[in-house]
Scaffold this active site. Structure first.
Site, mmCIF file in Angstrom:
data_model
loop_
_atom_site.group_PDB
_atom_site.id
_atom_site.type_symbol
_atom_site.label_atom_id
_atom_site.label_comp_id
_atom_site.label_asym_id
_atom_site.label_seq_id
_atom_site.Cartn_x
_atom_site.Cartn_y
_atom_site.Cartn_z
ATOM 1 N N LYS A 1 68.229 36.722 23.963
ATOM 2 C CA LYS A 1 68.364 36.248 22.641
ATOM 3 C C LYS A 1 69.818 35.804 22.300
ATOM 4 O O LYS A 1 70.416 35.236 22.242
ATOM 5 C CB LYS A 1 67.830 37.819 21.576
ATOM 6 C CG LYS A 1 67.361 37.102 20.159
ATOM 7 C CD LYS A 1 67.781 37.880 18.908
ATOM 8 C CE LYS A 1 65.991 38.877 18.883
ATOM 9 N NZ LYS A 1 65.126 38.053 18.878
ATOM 10 N N ARG B 1 69.558 42.612 15.198
ATOM 11 C CA ARG B 1 68.302 42.572 16.033
ATOM 12 C C ARG B 1 67.918 42.950 17.865
ATOM 13 O O ARG B 1 69.696 42.530 18.301
ATOM 14 C CB ARG B 1 67.743 41.484 16.054
ATOM 15 C CG ARG B 1 67.644 40.649 14.611
ATOM 16 C CD ARG B 1 67.046 38.810 14.313
ATOM 17 N NE ARG B 1 65.833 38.947 14.276
ATOM 18 C CZ ARG B 1 65.307 37.628 14.175
ATOM 19 N NH1 ARG B 1 65.961 36.721 13.786
ATOM 20 N NH2 ARG B 1 63.888 37.827 14.598
ATOM 21 N N GLY C 1 58.054 42.099 19.370
ATOM 22 C CA GLY C 1 57.418 43.270 18.462
ATOM 23 C C GLY C 1 57.404 44.387 18.941
ATOM 24 O O GLY C 1 57.552 44.952 18.091
ATOM 25 N N MET D 1 60.071 46.022 20.130
ATOM 26 C CA MET D 1 61.787 47.143 19.737
ATOM 27 C C MET D 1 61.645 46.275 18.085
ATOM 28 O O MET D 1 61.307 45.533 17.756
ATOM 29 C CB MET D 1 62.575 46.303 21.151
ATOM 30 C CG MET D 1 62.314 47.311 22.110
ATOM 31 S SD MET D 1 63.802 47.342 22.852
ATOM 32 C CE MET D 1 64.002 44.955 23.330
ATOM 33 N N ARG E 1 64.071 30.498 23.459
ATOM 34 C CA ARG E 1 63.674 30.978 24.676
ATOM 35 C C ARG E 1 62.885 30.120 25.550
ATOM 36 O O ARG E 1 61.818 29.701 24.684
ATOM 37 C CB ARG E 1 63.173 32.543 24.766
ATOM 38 C CG ARG E 1 61.911 32.365 23.413
ATOM 39 C CD ARG E 1 61.743 33.612 22.776
ATOM 40 N NE ARG E 1 60.869 33.976 22.274
ATOM 41 C CZ ARG E 1 60.361 35.434 21.553
ATOM 42 N NH1 ARG E 1 61.188 36.235 21.692
ATOM 43 N NH2 ARG E 1 59.167 35.010 21.003
ATOM 44 N N HIS F 1 51.952 37.547 15.615
ATOM 45 C CA HIS F 1 52.392 39.316 16.977
ATOM 46 C C HIS F 1 50.942 38.782 17.822
ATOM 47 O O HIS F 1 51.329 38.491 18.953
ATOM 48 C CB HIS F 1 52.385 40.100 16.093
ATOM 49 C CG HIS F 1 52.180 41.496 17.210
ATOM 50 N ND1 HIS F 1 51.189 42.117 17.937
ATOM 51 C CD2 HIS F 1 53.728 42.128 17.145
ATOM 52 C CE1 HIS F 1 51.465 42.927 18.361
ATOM 53 N NE2 HIS F 1 52.792 43.437 18.069
ATOM 54 N N SER G 1 46.921 44.081 62.491
ATOM 55 C CA SER G 1 46.528 43.682 61.838
ATOM 56 C C SER G 1 46.590 44.788 60.062
ATOM 57 O O SER G 1 46.098 45.662 60.690
ATOM 58 C CB SER G 1 45.025 42.913 61.572
ATOM 59 O OG SER G 1 44.745 42.989 60.010
ATOM 60 N N CYS H 1 45.032 42.226 56.221
ATOM 61 C CA CYS H 1 43.481 42.424 55.897
ATOM 62 C C CYS H 1 43.099 43.450 55.059
ATOM 63 O O CYS H 1 41.854 44.159 54.038
ATOM 64 C CB CYS H 1 42.671 41.992 57.349
ATOM 65 S SG CYS H 1 42.088 44.177 57.832
ATOM 66 N N TYR I 1 49.914 35.950 58.636
ATOM 67 C CA TYR I 1 48.822 35.642 57.326
ATOM 68 C C TYR I 1 48.617 36.778 56.292
ATOM 69 O O TYR I 1 48.914 37.423 56.758
ATOM 70 C CB TYR I 1 47.353 34.844 58.228
ATOM 71 C CG TYR I 1 47.465 35.456 59.112
ATOM 72 C CD1 TYR I 1 45.597 36.927 58.415
ATOM 73 C CD2 TYR I 1 47.781 36.078 60.402
ATOM 74 C CE1 TYR I 1 46.027 37.842 59.386
ATOM 75 C CE2 TYR I 1 46.902 37.183 61.297
ATOM 76 C CZ TYR I 1 45.694 37.705 60.174
ATOM 77 O OH TYR I 1 45.101 38.841 61.407
#
Length: 906
Positions: free
Chosen positions: A30, A99, A108, A110, A343, A459, A790, A858, A878
């Protein structure tokens, strides 16, 4: 400026003119964005930001930094000079908001306190200056209400009940119908509530108000709801929050004033247009709290054309500057537009993909940046089923489509019940008039959220979008009675708690009962049944198609599938699999074949064993032929038999009962008795750490050689049919190189025999699964006999942590997650510090021994977005995962390869 370059210098307060959007670590999101808008010349009320460093000092020591009070005083003096009035000045008060503002948006979670500086004296001065007595007393009651709840810990419901009584006494339904005299009485009532509940008077000193509010914001960082939200969103707990002190501007000065929230694009769909909510004669909290239903932002053009045109211009400026969807809070004070926040906006999964491709087409970002704007978790959301529009269902209401998805469950009317029922295995829909931060537990537990009030910026909507949770807001037709745990739908029908309802977050529709679902169009696209086109569904498919193409061009990691049969293999191939990373052969022996393996394990003589192996060989060969055919031209890694032994033995209790019954009836039972004795001999207290994997192959002669022969013969048959089989043999649960050497020697001998018998050259790579800590620690030795590793991260996680997964997830994982010991289950996302360090060390040691060693994973982590990034970083070749997760792994592999340093698009 030097402060911007060296934020570590002990400077705890920054004026809005000093910061910029890149100082989010220090100024919070903010504060950094307020500074950025100030620097852009946009109309931002003057103010200053107390840094996250000050918060960290306070939370660590329990006291504010020694220099903080003097710094705040200096910046407050400068603000007072700029505004031409002093904080709380009786005849012309300067009022400020205090704020929170952390690095990452936590809507919402804090605390915020508005109108600081009002007192019994200054409220009179505010009324005279504004020429509006009602406005002044409305602002004062708001301050006492917020301050009482946020700073002094008074139950917020007590204030709401007092407001409801005041409206009942006047026979009105909305707050704005209360006149100045009513609000003056409310202030007296509110002060009595504070005195009774907090044990002290509401403070009349404006500086005391501000100082206490700053501490309360710091403290709210460690509030229960903030900690829960951070765990849910995987936000680090050590960041702290900044505090923004901003001169107040007022949207509650009458019909030419108001407040709103705007988006530069629709956060639900991604479409361009005018999106947001506006509320006349209101302060900002009224919009996000959903207490009063707003009007669409587009209506502002008729209400205040000048402010509307200015807002549209500012929105375009901000979107082009941030190169992304922007979420904006604004206030209009008697025709003057003020920007209170911007934001990068949270958006739904579908909107994220659409917006990323739109911004590429507009030339604002490139493909690399576009990949940072979407996530595998969002793609997974898009692959979930949706409601069948053709189903005969009863629609009972329609609200605002706040966060898409198809959700059904039992209606519950409070957070506690939602959590309780969810833990019992029930699917629930949390139904509220409007949600507030205290509902976070229930929102997390619920399948979806339904409110009768609020809009896309309430909210419920903002938090649900951030969580990827289905949400319908503002369904005004519904009369929600939380005290009686019921809601009344049009026509008078009552939905009681426990009744099934369904909500569609894409259309805003609410249905009675459970609505059937159909496959997602994105899944149909991956299956090859849908192609990019022109309508809305196809537009989303087009965006997904393009992002997948970006990812595939950029990624280094290849993506394979965990598949045990030809059907799964073919589906995986359609989803983009580049081979099979794990074929679990024990899954081929379930059902009718289970008895053959049981006979093999329990065989007393070599003849019985040979007979069982002979019966199994053709069945195995047929399975492998089908698998090689489905994956022709792609690698197929086949793991030799690795079941916990008990899975192929009769249940010892059931068998004991059968023997006992036969004995009591004096019936023949020699075979059952012999079988029971064998099962007792092989019974294990902990089968997961017993006779399985390579140990089983070494103890039961011929078992692994039968599988290798079946595999080699299947490969030879496919080559004879002009196929291109690329088989890899994986030896499971190896703990020492000697185990692997013995099995490898036997396998090489069998492969040689098949080559000689068929006249076919076979190149079958032989490797191992690294799933034991000892294997990881001795990986350099094991690589001498292995052509590939693997990593079986499921078992590696169990053995590193000493967890039995089936037991611990049910017994104590919930407590560990709630207490913050785990941010996420280590079976879901790889434990980088423990399990991950072993993977990294084993990969490095293995490649020192054998530079061309192929490395893969895997375990289930192969399809987890965060884990994929880790596997990219440690240099694996992979990942392998279930077919459904393949697109997710492909996308995240592309994102990992193009990860922008410092990118915080969450």
């Amino acid at each position: 400026m030097s402060e911007n370059k060296e934020p570590h210098v002990a400077k705890f307060v920054y004026d809005f003119t000093e910061g910029n959007k890149d100082l989010k670590d220090l100024l919070g999101g903010k504060g950094a964005n307020l500074a950025e808008m100030t620097n852009l010349g946009l109309p931002v009320p003057p103010g200053f930001t107390i840094t996250t460093e000050a918060c960290k000092v306070y939370l660590g020591s329990g006291e504010e930094p020694a220099a903080l009070r003097d710094e705040v005083s200096a910046h407050l003096d400068a603000l007072e000079q700029k505004m031409g009035k002093k904080l709380g000045q009786p005849d012309n008060p300067l009022l400020v908001s205090v704020r929170s503002g952390a690095k990452f948006s936590m809507p919402g979670m804090m605390d915020t306190v508005l109108n600081i500086g009002l007192s019994d004296r200054s409220v009179q001065g505010l009324a005279q200056q504004a020429g509006d007595e009602r406005f002044a007393w409305d602002s004062y009651r708001r301050l006492i209400q917020m301050f009482g709840k946020t700073v002094l810990g008074v139950d917020g419901d007590l204030f709401e009940e007092a407001i409801d009584k005041a409206k009942e006494a006047k026979k009105v339904t909305v707050d704005t119908d209360l006149v100045a005299a009513d609000l003056k009485k409310l202030v007296t009532t509110f002060k009595k509530i504070v005195k009774k509940e907090a044990g002290r008077d509401f403070p009349q000193d404006p500086r005391e108000q501000m100082d206490l509010a700053i501490k309360a914001v710091f403290d709210s960082w460690n509030g229960d709801r903030a900690k829960l939200y951070r765990r849910q969103e995987r936000i680090p707990h050590d960041l702290g929050t900044a505090v923004n002190v901003c001169s107040m501007v007022f949207g509650n000065l009458g019909p030419d004033s108001g407040t709103g929230v705007a988006f530069t694009r629709d956060p639900a769909s991604g479409h361009q247009g005018v999106y947001g909510d506006y509320l006349q004669n209101a302060q900002g909290e009224d919009v996000v709290a959903g207490i009063r239903n707003t009007v669409p932002l587009a209506e502002l053009e008729q209400i205040d054309k000048k402010s509307y045109d200015q807002l549209m211009q500012i929105m375009e400026t901000l979107e082009n500057h941030y190169k992304d969807l922007c979420d904006i809070e604004f206030t209009i004070e008697r025709g003057q537009l003020w920007m209170l926040q911007t934001r990068v906006g949270k958006r739904t999964a579908g909107a994220a993909f659409r917006i990323a491709t739109q911004l590429v087409d507009q030339g604002l970002i490139d493909e690399t940046e576009a990949l940072q704007r979407v996530t595998g978790a969002q793609l997974a959301q898009l692959m979930f089923p949706r409601f069948d529009e053709q189903a005969k269902v009863e629609r009972v209401a329609r609200g605002i489509a706040a966060s898409p998805g198809a959700a059904f469950g039992k209606a519950v009317f409070d957070s506690y019940t939602a959590v309780k029922w969810s833990r019992s295995g029930e699917k629930v829909i949390l139904v509220r008039r409007e949600t507030n931060p205290d509902d976070l537990d229930g929102m997390i537990a619920a399948e979806g959220i339904l409110t009768s009030r609020g809009g896309k910026t309430s909210h419920a909507a903002v938090v649900a979008r951030g969580m990827g949770k289905t949400c319908v807001c503002g369904a005004e037709e519904l009369e929600v009675d939380t005290k009686r745990r019921r809601m009344t739908i049009p026509g008078g029908h009552v939905v009681e708690e426990g009744d099934l309802i369904s909500i569609d977050g894409s259309s805003g529709k609410v249905y009675l009962g459970e609505v059937p679902v159909v496959p997602s169009p994105v899944v149909e696209y991956f299956e090859g049944r849908m192609h990019p086109g022109a309508d809305d569904a196809d537009e989303l498919v087009e965006a997904v198609h393009r992002m997948m193409a970006f990812a595939d061009r950029k990624r280094r990691l290849r993506v394979r599938a965990n598949a045990d049969n030809a059907e799964d293999a073919l589906r995986a191939r359609r989803f983009g699999a580049q081979g099979i990373g794990l074929c679990r052969t024990e899954h081929m022996f379930l059902g009718d074949r289970r008895e053959l393996v049981e006979r093999l394990i329990l065989a007393d003589t070599e003849g019985e064993r040979e007979e069982s192996l002979k019966a199994l060989l053709p069945l195995q060969k047929k399975d492998f032929v089908e698998l090689f055919e489905a994956m022709d031209g792609l690698p197929v890694t086949i793991r030799l038999l690795d079941p916990p032994l008990h899975e192929f033995l009769p249940d010892i209790t059931e068998l004991s009962v059968r023997v006992a019954l036969a004995e009591s009836r004096q019936e023949p039972h020699e075979n059952e008795l012999r079988l029971l004795q064998a099962v007792h001999r092989l019974h294990e207290q902990n089968p997961m750490l017993g006779l399985r994997g390579v140990r089983l192959g070494l103890v039961i002669p011929g078992l692994f050689t039968m599988q290798v022969r079946a595999l080699a013969e299947a490969a030879a048959e496919r080559k004879a049919a002009k196929g291109d089989p690329r088989a890899e043999i994986m030896i499971p649960l190896v703990g020492t190189v000697q185990e692997l050497e013995i099995v490898r020697e036997e396998a090489d001998k069998v492969i040689g025999e098949v080559q000689a018998a068929t006249g076919t050259e076979l190149k079958l790579a032989i490797g191992t699964m690294i799933e034991l800590p000892r294997a990881a620690l001795t990986a350099g030795q094991i690589a001498e006999a292995a052509e590939f590793f693997s990593f079986g991260t499921n078992d590696l996680t169990q053995t590193v942590w000493g967890f039995s997964r089936d037991d611990v997830e049910a017994s104590f994982f919930t407590a560990y997650l709630e207490k913050g010991i785990f941010g996420v289950s280590p079976f879901e996302t790889i434990d980088k510090d423990g399990v991950g360090s072993l993977v990294k060390a084993a990969a490095e040691a293995g490649r020192r021994t054998r530079p061309d060693l192929k490395l893969g994973v895997c375990g289930e982590h192969g399809g987890d977005p965060e884990s994929v990034h880790f596997f990219h970083e440690v240099g694996l070749d992979y990942v392998s995962c279930s077919p459904f997760r393949i697109p997710v792994a492909r996308l995240e592999a592309g994102r990992a390869a193009t990860q922008a340093a410092g990118s915080d698009h969450r």
